[in-house]
Design an enzyme around this catalytic site. Sequence first.
Site, mmCIF file in Angstrom:
data_model
loop_
_atom_site.group_PDB
_atom_site.id
_atom_site.type_symbol
_atom_site.label_atom_id
_atom_site.label_comp_id
_atom_site.label_asym_id
_atom_site.label_seq_id
_atom_site.Cartn_x
_atom_site.Cartn_y
_atom_site.Cartn_z
ATOM 1 N N ASP A 1 25.456 -22.835 74.097
ATOM 2 C CA ASP A 1 26.806 -21.971 74.364
ATOM 3 C C ASP A 1 27.330 -22.991 75.561
ATOM 4 O O ASP A 1 26.792 -23.599 76.421
ATOM 5 C CB ASP A 1 26.289 -20.946 75.503
ATOM 6 C CG ASP A 1 26.091 -19.438 74.574
ATOM 7 O OD1 ASP A 1 25.795 -19.770 73.355
ATOM 8 O OD2 ASP A 1 25.836 -18.482 75.224
ATOM 9 N N LYS B 1 31.572 -16.236 68.635
ATOM 10 C CA LYS B 1 31.393 -14.964 68.649
ATOM 11 C C LYS B 1 32.509 -13.892 68.439
ATOM 12 O O LYS B 1 33.314 -14.025 68.934
ATOM 13 C CB LYS B 1 30.617 -14.401 70.131
ATOM 14 C CG LYS B 1 29.240 -15.390 70.215
ATOM 15 C CD LYS B 1 28.663 -14.592 71.637
ATOM 16 C CE LYS B 1 27.658 -15.423 72.168
ATOM 17 N NZ LYS B 1 26.200 -15.263 71.333
ATOM 18 N N GLY C 1 17.708 -15.413 76.953
ATOM 19 C CA GLY C 1 16.692 -15.387 77.807
ATOM 20 C C GLY C 1 15.953 -16.727 78.016
ATOM 21 O O GLY C 1 15.005 -16.789 79.007
ATOM 22 N N SER D 1 23.187 -19.043 78.798
ATOM 23 C CA SER D 1 23.445 -19.350 80.311
ATOM 24 C C SER D 1 22.443 -20.291 80.643
ATOM 25 O O SER D 1 22.676 -21.033 81.815
ATOM 26 C CB SER D 1 23.407 -17.991 81.022
ATOM 27 O OG SER D 1 24.120 -17.192 80.162
ATOM 28 N N ARG E 1 7.836 -11.047 68.337
ATOM 29 C CA ARG E 1 6.293 -10.631 67.948
ATOM 30 C C ARG E 1 6.488 -9.546 66.937
ATOM 31 O O ARG E 1 5.691 -9.228 66.138
ATOM 32 C CB ARG E 1 5.641 -10.261 69.124
ATOM 33 C CG ARG E 1 4.936 -11.522 70.106
ATOM 34 C CD ARG E 1 3.933 -11.018 70.716
ATOM 35 N NE ARG E 1 3.315 -12.199 71.464
ATOM 36 C CZ ARG E 1 2.375 -13.093 71.114
ATOM 37 N NH1 ARG E 1 2.301 -13.000 69.679
ATOM 38 N NH2 ARG E 1 2.053 -14.002 71.677
#
Lengths: 195, 297
Positions: free
Chosen positions: B29, B86, B219, B241, B170
């Site tokens: 990003d 986006k 994340g 981020s 998962r």
Amino acid sequence: MRIGVLAVQGDVSEHLSIVEKTLKEMKIKGNAVPVKKDLDVDVLIIPGGESTTISKIMKKTGLFDEIKKLDIPVMGTCAGCVLMDRKHLGLMNMGVKRNAFGRQKESFEADIKIKWFRKDYHGVFIRAPIITHVYGECRTLARFENRIVMAQEDNKIALSFHPELTNDTRIHRYFLSLIKNRRDHTNCTKFRTIF
Amino acid sequence: MVELKKLRFGSELIKRGFAKMQKGGVIMDVVDAKQARIAENAGAVAVMALERVPADIRKEGGVARMADPLKVKEIMRSVSIPVMAKCRIGHFAEAQVLESLGVDMVDESEVLTPADPFRHVDKKKFRVPFVCGARNLGEALRRIHEGAAMIRTKGEAGTGNVVEAVRHQRTMVSEIENLKKMNEKKLKKIAREYMVPVSLVKEVKKMQRLPVVNFAAGGIATPADASLMMQLGSDGVFVGSGIFKSSNPEKRAKAIVDAVAHFNDPKIIGKVSSGLGEAMKGLEIEKLDKKLQERGV
């Protein structure tokens, strides 16, 4: 026979699976192996991906200088073609221009004529480069709209499209037929006629 | 000479093929030309052009929309690697604008405020390829059926907390594994449940993976996070981020690129993780007011 596919970044698994298919078709005993650092292979394929990324990582690991010295057959597709030019690995006497057709929305599929190939080949061009010029012993094998998209110099082949994204193994067969000192070398000439 | 009728643009092969070229890479990003150049120099395979990174979207609140076209164009001019951008979920007009600007891929993203409560963008109508988020196999297959050329996890963006991306990856792996045991009747039932054609479910059963590239996103803040996701079977990594909200973006960007390239070599992960400076602060999922991942199922 160990067929290496440079596994730094890009569509490595697509090349590995089409190589396996080609080996089976040509009845060659061998394996497709991803190459991260160990260059103990009989031929090397440099896949598609981002040439800037692949060359940065190769330079850090030292692979870049090792590949420069290789005299085994090498084939580069798309990003691999960019990396084989004189400004990068210098494996072939040619100049290459990146993203020569434009951005992704200009990416296309088209049938092209390849020297030695009896039927057209379905080329998949993704943000593809072109070979701007060839010199010395380097020869043009295919053009699209008069621009060079495939070239060969001795046992090195560069192409600006992606044979690994199709089921057509002719280009991989052609490439594997360049291996010298192969015990079934006599077969190569036979294969040459069936591309 | 080539017959023009055989010339094809924007086919599924071309769109999915583009995504395949990103494999084993990091997509970062960026909010301006300077960050885009840092990302390219670090070895990113592509950049995502944004007005604000997810951490700031989360903090500032309000409606998050497509970035200013001026910004997107500025970023496109500054680098030679692919540029993505986006659009809001279901906002096909934003997607049309991004396509006309010439971005290389559109991310129909839950990080922006959804625009359509009923539908996602009909991605098959576009020449530009799309990437979409998915928390499980059902979401992934719905998006692929709509025409997505690439799937990514919907880890909680802007938190610097990898737990949700791991959960989604998962879940996906085990749901694909479960297909192995299913007979014709069960496959039909699950296809109905997922609201997709049974042929698509069968394809996944046979391939034992998604028919498109599957990246980790949301994340991811450290080289070890990237290695974790790759070892769980991701084809590559998006970092939002995590890079430009850290104390040394240049070094961290390079470290994450190296971590993805050598994801199963702990010695290299250790080496590139050393002395990286402060990672982004991060948030706990339980303490969030709103979860972005619940948008657009």
